[in-house]
Design a protein around this motif. Structure first.
Motif, PDB file in Angstrom:
ATOM      1  N   MET B   1      36.218   0.332  -5.984  1.00 31.13           N
ATOM      2  CA  MET B   1      36.301   1.246  -7.116  1.00 31.13           C
ATOM      3  C   MET B   1      35.003   1.233  -7.916  1.00 31.13           C
ATOM      4  SD  MET B   1      38.829   3.090  -7.644  1.00 31.13           S
ATOM      5  CE  MET B   1      37.849   4.514  -7.862  1.00 31.13           C
ATOM      6  N   ILE B   2      34.421   0.037  -8.036  1.00 29.37           N
ATOM      7  CA  ILE B   2      33.191  -0.073  -8.814  1.00 29.37           C
ATOM      8  C   ILE B   2      32.087   0.773  -8.178  1.00 29.37           C
ATOM      9  CG2 ILE B   2      32.465  -2.172  -7.600  1.00 29.37           C
ATOM     10  CD1 ILE B   2      31.595  -2.802 -10.798  1.00 29.37           C
ATOM     11  N   TRP B   3      32.168   0.934  -6.850  1.00 29.70           N
ATOM     12  CA  TRP B   3      31.141   1.733  -6.167  1.00 29.70           C
ATOM     13  C   TRP B   3      31.283   3.199  -6.514  1.00 29.70           C
ATOM     14  CZ3 TRP B   3      27.092  -0.613  -4.757  1.00 29.70           C
ATOM     15  CH2 TRP B   3      27.173  -1.957  -4.377  1.00 29.70           C
ATOM     16  N   VAL B   4      32.551   3.663  -6.562  1.00 27.89           N
ATOM     17  CA  VAL B   4      32.775   5.058  -6.933  1.00 27.89           C
ATOM     18  C   VAL B   4      32.215   5.293  -8.328  1.00 27.89           C
ATOM     19  CG1 VAL B   4      34.520   6.823  -7.348  1.00 27.89           C
ATOM     20  CG2 VAL B   4      34.822   5.179  -5.482  1.00 27.89           C
ATOM     21  N   ASP B   5      32.505   4.353  -9.229  1.00 23.21           N
ATOM     22  CA  ASP B   5      32.018   4.460 -10.595  1.00 23.21           C
ATOM     23  C   ASP B   5      30.489   4.532 -10.615  1.00 23.21           C
ATOM     24  OD1 ASP B   5      32.371   4.564 -13.357  1.00 23.21           O
ATOM     25  OD2 ASP B   5      31.910   2.425 -13.534  1.00 23.21           O
ATOM     26  N   THR B   6      29.851   3.619  -9.860  1.00 17.12           N
ATOM     27  CA  THR B   6      28.387   3.596  -9.818  1.00 17.12           C
ATOM     28  C   THR B   6      27.828   4.931  -9.345  1.00 17.12           C
ATOM     29  OG1 THR B   6      28.499   1.258  -9.266  1.00 17.12           O
ATOM     30  CG2 THR B   6      26.403   2.364  -8.885  1.00 17.12           C
ATOM     31  N   ILE B   7      28.459   5.478  -8.294  1.00 19.00           N
ATOM     32  CA  ILE B   7      27.947   6.734  -7.745  1.00 19.00           C
ATOM     33  C   ILE B   7      28.152   7.883  -8.728  1.00 19.00           C
ATOM     34  CG2 ILE B   7      28.339   8.456  -5.927  1.00 19.00           C
ATOM     35  CD1 ILE B   7      28.752   6.041  -4.024  1.00 19.00           C
ATOM     36  N   VAL B   8      29.318   7.898  -9.385  1.00 19.38           N
ATOM     37  CA  VAL B   8      29.575   8.960 -10.370  1.00 19.38           C
ATOM     38  C   VAL B   8      28.544   8.890 -11.498  1.00 19.38           C
ATOM     39  CG1 VAL B   8      31.185   9.775 -12.133  1.00 19.38           C
ATOM     40  CG2 VAL B   8      32.012   9.210  -9.855  1.00 19.38           C
ATOM     41  N   GLN B   9      28.292   7.662 -11.991  1.00 21.57           N
ATOM     42  CA  GLN B   9      27.296   7.522 -13.057  1.00 21.57           C
ATOM     43  C   GLN B   9      25.917   7.963 -12.559  1.00 21.57           C
ATOM     44  OE1 GLN B   9      28.461   7.012 -15.878  1.00 21.57           O
ATOM     45  NE2 GLN B   9      30.447   6.101 -15.377  1.00 21.57           N
ATOM     46  N   GLY B  10      25.620   7.664 -11.298  1.00 22.63           N
ATOM     47  CA  GLY B  10      24.341   8.066 -10.712  1.00 22.63           C
ATOM     48  C   GLY B  10      24.210   9.575 -10.645  1.00 22.63           C
ATOM     49  N   VAL B  11      25.317  10.249 -10.266  1.00 26.20           N
ATOM     50  CA  VAL B  11      25.296  11.709 -10.204  1.00 26.20           C
ATOM     51  C   VAL B  11      25.032  12.280 -11.591  1.00 26.20           C
ATOM     52  CG1 VAL B  11      26.714  13.749  -9.776  1.00 26.20           C
ATOM     53  CG2 VAL B  11      26.776  11.832  -8.182  1.00 26.20           C
ATOM     54  N   LEU B  12      25.691  11.685 -12.603  1.00 25.67           N
ATOM     55  CA  LEU B  12      25.510  12.177 -13.972  1.00 25.67           C
ATOM     56  C   LEU B  12      24.063  11.978 -14.431  1.00 25.67           C
ATOM     57  CD1 LEU B  12      28.813  10.902 -15.619  1.00 25.67           C
ATOM     58  CD2 LEU B  12      28.253  13.215 -14.894  1.00 25.67           C
ATOM     59  N   LEU B  13      23.485  10.820 -14.082  1.00 26.23           N
ATOM     60  CA  LEU B  13      22.081  10.568 -14.418  1.00 26.23           C
ATOM     61  C   LEU B  13      21.193  11.587 -13.718  1.00 26.23           C
ATOM     62  CD1 LEU B  13      20.008   8.716 -15.777  1.00 26.23           C
ATOM     63  CD2 LEU B  13      20.047   7.283 -13.736  1.00 26.23           C
ATOM     64  N   GLY B  14      21.572  11.907 -12.475  1.00 28.53           N
ATOM     65  CA  GLY B  14      20.833  12.910 -11.707  1.00 28.53           C
ATOM     66  C   GLY B  14      20.761  14.236 -12.430  1.00 28.53           C
ATOM     67  N   GLY B  15      21.813  14.563 -13.201  1.00 28.62           N
ATOM     68  CA  GLY B  15      21.797  15.796 -13.983  1.00 28.62           C
ATOM     69  C   GLY B  15      20.636  15.811 -14.961  1.00 28.62           C
ATOM     70  N   LEU B  16      20.392  14.660 -15.597  1.00 29.08           N
ATOM     71  CA  LEU B  16      19.275  14.558 -16.548  1.00 29.08           C
ATOM     72  C   LEU B  16      17.943  14.764 -15.812  1.00 29.08           C
ATOM     73  CD1 LEU B  16      18.406  13.952 -19.467  1.00 29.08           C
ATOM     74  CD2 LEU B  16      18.251  11.547 -18.818  1.00 29.08           C
ATOM     75  N   TYR B  17      17.807  14.111 -14.652  1.00 28.24           N
ATOM     76  CA  TYR B  17      16.558  14.246 -13.897  1.00 28.24           C
ATOM     77  C   TYR B  17      16.346  15.679 -13.432  1.00 28.24           C
ATOM     78  CZ  TYR B  17      16.474   9.163 -13.918  1.00 28.24           C
ATOM     79  OH  TYR B  17      16.443   7.859 -14.308  1.00 28.24           O
ATOM     80  N   ALA B  18      17.451  16.345 -13.068  1.00 32.63           N
ATOM     81  CA  ALA B  18      17.337  17.744 -12.657  1.00 32.63           C
ATOM     82  C   ALA B  18      16.844  18.596 -13.818  1.00 32.63           C
ATOM     83  CB  ALA B  18      18.677  18.246 -12.144  1.00 32.63           C
ATOM     84  N   LEU B  19      17.310  18.266 -15.048  1.00 31.09           N
ATOM     85  CA  LEU B  19      16.819  19.004 -16.215  1.00 31.09           C
ATOM     86  C   LEU B  19      15.326  18.763 -16.431  1.00 31.09           C
ATOM     87  CD1 LEU B  19      19.538  18.724 -19.009  1.00 31.09           C
ATOM     88  CD2 LEU B  19      18.689  20.788 -17.918  1.00 31.09           C
ATOM     89  N   PHE B  20      14.895  17.497 -16.247  1.00 27.72           N
ATOM     90  CA  PHE B  20      13.453  17.209 -16.347  1.00 27.72           C
ATOM     91  C   PHE B  20      12.684  18.084 -15.361  1.00 27.72           C
ATOM     92  CE2 PHE B  20      14.247  12.466 -17.475  1.00 27.72           C
ATOM     93  CZ  PHE B  20      14.470  12.816 -18.789  1.00 27.72           C
ATOM     94  N   ALA B  21      13.290  18.262 -14.179  1.00 28.99           N
ATOM     95  CA  ALA B  21      12.551  18.846 -13.061  1.00 28.99           C
ATOM     96  C   ALA B  21      12.623  20.359 -12.999  1.00 28.99           C
ATOM     97  CB  ALA B  21      13.067  18.250 -11.750  1.00 28.99           C
ATOM     98  N   ALA B  22      13.660  20.966 -13.612  1.00 31.52           N
ATOM     99  CA  ALA B  22      13.885  22.401 -13.402  1.00 31.52           C
ATOM    100  C   ALA B  22      12.672  23.233 -13.832  1.00 31.52           C
ATOM    101  CB  ALA B  22      15.143  22.844 -14.139  1.00 31.52           C
ATOM    102  N   GLY B  23      12.092  22.910 -14.989  1.00 30.02           N
ATOM    103  CA  GLY B  23      10.941  23.675 -15.467  1.00 30.02           C
ATOM    104  C   GLY B  23       9.746  23.536 -14.528  1.00 30.02           C
ATOM    105  N   LEU B  24       9.579  22.309 -14.062  1.00 29.38           N
ATOM    106  CA  LEU B  24       8.481  22.020 -13.142  1.00 29.38           C
ATOM    107  C   LEU B  24       8.631  22.819 -11.846  1.00 29.38           C
ATOM    108  CD1 LEU B  24       6.276  19.867 -13.496  1.00 29.38           C
ATOM    109  CD2 LEU B  24       7.679  18.330 -12.164  1.00 29.38           C
TER     110      LEU B  24
END
Lengths: 336, 287
Positions: B1-24
């Motif tokens: 279960m902890i792995w699912v949690d880790t991956i979900v949090q990673g996906v959410l963090l990825g959203g932030l990185y995608a925002l950093f990157a979209a303009g670029l």
């Protein structure tokens, strides 16, 4: 005639600089040491970006690996720091092989990002090397630099303290490395390979059609400049005597400054980095008290040069006066 | 279960990185410009939001509405008076100019705001979370990912459904021919950079609420953003989102094994993807 004049001026300059530890103060030696090491880094970066078209923002990878290899040689294997410098250069060239394998797959501008990421990977990995202090780094054992091969000799011959003698030794090594880098850069660019390199820069398609292999040439330049940068990194950190991952892989100190030096002096010209490093040093001395203002000024000058005079100060000088030094063009053979 | 949690949090963090990157990604897709100052421009936007919020006593979500047009103007001016002059076949001048710009912005911010860490305060929403089945998800990270998806959807609509988007694509494909058809590439470029800065302002909002920031953190954000763009494939905005998520998940998994490996894991994922697919996951453009 003109050529012999240039050569004698260069030799006089070299001898003059070599005499600084004998005649000048220790502060001068230490200042000039930093200037010379920046010059070495700039000459290498200029060769990469100015002549081979490889705009790397990751040269700190080689400074850092050179420094770490030298520290490992001294601390873990008990070798002389001078041997450590050689190991630093070799380590850099070994590291350059996988980095080139990865980054050469990336096009143009993405190469720059690739080299930067590679440098970050090396920095973060070395921060895991617990024997060399991990993330907090480590210092050279006390007295290492005073026991360096040659220090005693200089100390007795010039009648100075052993720390002044070790400063003098590292200074002479930096001067030698700078001179060798400059001269070998000139010889290389005048050679068959160097001509090929400039041909690729001017027109890649035409160069290929006469049998120049761009990838091989660029890879050769990448490895050689990694070697020079690694040697310089090891030398720098003998003088600094303390290494941390953040300092050894600092993108501002070892890449940003170097880029500005080259751009301001004149990228793609051999005397450019020499002019750039003098301007850089003068700016540093005048603006040192203003902290960040100095970096802002440096950035603005760099931008202005790129907008209005792409060949830098040396390019302006050459265009205005017609004086050219270290000319890379070959004269056409005279008809008989 | 902890792995699912880790991956979900990673996906959410990825959203932030995608925002950093979209303009670029947008700017690169249209004018092949690699903006090394993008990370610092995001930090600049964060300071603009901070100043607006502080001076006018506004909530960051309101302050961003004022900061966005300001940053649009910054982007427009930057492109018109600086970057348009260095675009061309030679990649060196734009790289070096944006590199210089990065140093200038970073040190300018240091001069103006000092090296102190700042934070945008969004109130109780920061700590709020909702339960998604067995795992709890923070409202802010979720909002970040949703915003990233909305931004990328909107940019795609703009790109493929509007007149301006047609001009973008035409200029991207062949600036000279587009010019013959009555499009002014330089104007198009200026608008594109302006839009990229609006996206950067949205990224700055979430960056500033999520964690502390100071003038020097730009380059690190720039690396994540570039990794997202390159992994996704040049010119593909949805690819950029995927790239951001790859980096986010890799960092999350790395951190779960050993906190010191978080950043390293992201970099290694980047190298691995490029070794297998040198042109990224979903390349649109051919270069």
């Amino acid at each position: 005639m003109k050529n012999t004049l240039t050569k004698s001026v260069a030799v006089l300059l070299f001898v003059g600089l070599a005499l600084v530890p004998v005649l000048g103060t220790r502060a001068m030696v230490q200042d000039l040491f930093m200037v010379l090491t920046l010059l070495i880094l700039a000459l290498n970066w200029n060769m990469l970006a100015g002549f081979a078209g490889l705009v790397s923002v990751g040269q700190q990878a080689f400074v850092g690996i050179g420094a770490y290899a030298m520290f490992a040689a001294v601390i873990l294997w008990g070798l002389d720091p001078l041997v450590g410098i050689a190991i630093g250069g070799v380590a850099a060239i070994v590291l350059a092989v996988p980095i080139a394998f990865f980054t050469f797959r990336l096009n143009g501008a993405y190469f720059a990002i690739g080299t930067w990421v590679a440098a970050e990977i090396v920095r973060l990995s070395l921060a895991q090397w617990k024997a060399l202090g991990g993330g907090t780094g480590t210092s050279l054992p006390k007295g290492t630099t005073k026991d360096m091969f040659g220090v005693d000799l200089i100390k007795d011959a010039l009648d100075m303290s052993s720390s002044a003698a070790s400063d003098a030794l590292t200074y002479w090594l930096a001067l030698l490395l700078a001179a060798v880098t400059l001269v070998s850069g000139y010889v290389f660019l005048r050679s068959r390979m160097g001509l090929g390199l400039q041909a690729i820069r001017d027109n890649a398609e035409a160069a290929r059609s006469v049998g120049v292999d761009p990838i091989r040439l660029k890879a050769a330049v990448y490895l050689l400049t990694a070697f020079g940068t690694g040697l310089c990194g090891a030398l720098l950190f003998i003088q600094i005597t303390r290494v941390t991952p953040d300092a050894a892989f600092d993108v501002v100190d070892w890449t940003a400054f170097v880029i500005f030096i080259t751009v301001i002096g004149g990228i793609g010209t051999l005397p450019g980095p020499v002019v750039g490093v003098i301007v850089f040093y003068a700016l540093q001395r005048t603006l040192a008290d203003y902290g960040t203002i100095y970096l802002i000024v440096l950035g603005l000058i760099g931008i202005a040069i790129m907008l209005f005079a792409r060949k830098g100060l040396w390019g302006i000088f050459t265009a205005k006066t017609g004086i050219e030094l270290l000319l890379l063009r070959h004269r056409a053979p005279k008809r008989s | 279960m902890i792995w699912v949690d880790t991956i979900v949090q990673g996906v959410l963090l990825g959203g932030l990185y995608a925002l950093f990157a979209a303009g670029l990604s947008l700017v690169f897709g249209i004018m092949r410009l690699v903006n090394l100052a993008h990370g610092d421009l995001i930090v600049l936007a964060a300071f603009v939001i901070l100043t607006m919020a502080g001076a006018l006593g506004l909530h960051p979500f309101v302050a961003v509405l004022i900061a966005a047009p300001v940053m649009f103007a910054v982007g427009w001016l930057l492109q018109t008076y600086v970057l348009n002059r260095v675009l061309g076949d030679d990649i060196l001048p734009p790289l070096l100019v944006t590199f210089g710009l990065s140093v200038v912005i970073q040190n300018g911010l240091l001069e103006g705001f000092s090296a102190d860490s700042q934070k945008l305060s969004a109130g109780p929403i920061e700590a709020a979370s909702i339960k998604l089945g067995p795992i709890a998800v923070g409202v802010m990270p979720l909002l970040t990912l949703v915003s990233a998806i909305v931004v990328i959807f909107a940019l795609n609509q703009l790109f493929y459904r509007t007149k301006l988007g047609r001009a973008f694509r035409a200029t991207s494909d062949d600036a000279v021919t587009a010019g013959l058809m009555g499009i002014r590439p330089r104007n198009v470029f200026a608008i594109a950079t302006g839009i990229a800065m609006v996206v950067a302002t949205i990224a700055a909002l979430y960056l500033g609420i999520r964690a502390n920031f100071d003038p020097t953190i730009g380059p690190a954000r720039l690396i994540y953003a570039f990794q997202a763009v390159i992994i996704g494939g040049l010119g593909s905005l949805w690819g950029t989102l995927a790239g951001g998520i790859v980096i986010g998940v890799a960092q999350g998994l790395g951190a779960a094994i050993n906190p010191e490996w978080q950043i390293l894991a992201g970099h290694i994922a980047f190298v691995l993807v490029l070794l297998i697919r040198p042109r990224g996951l979903f390349p649109r453009a051919n270069d």
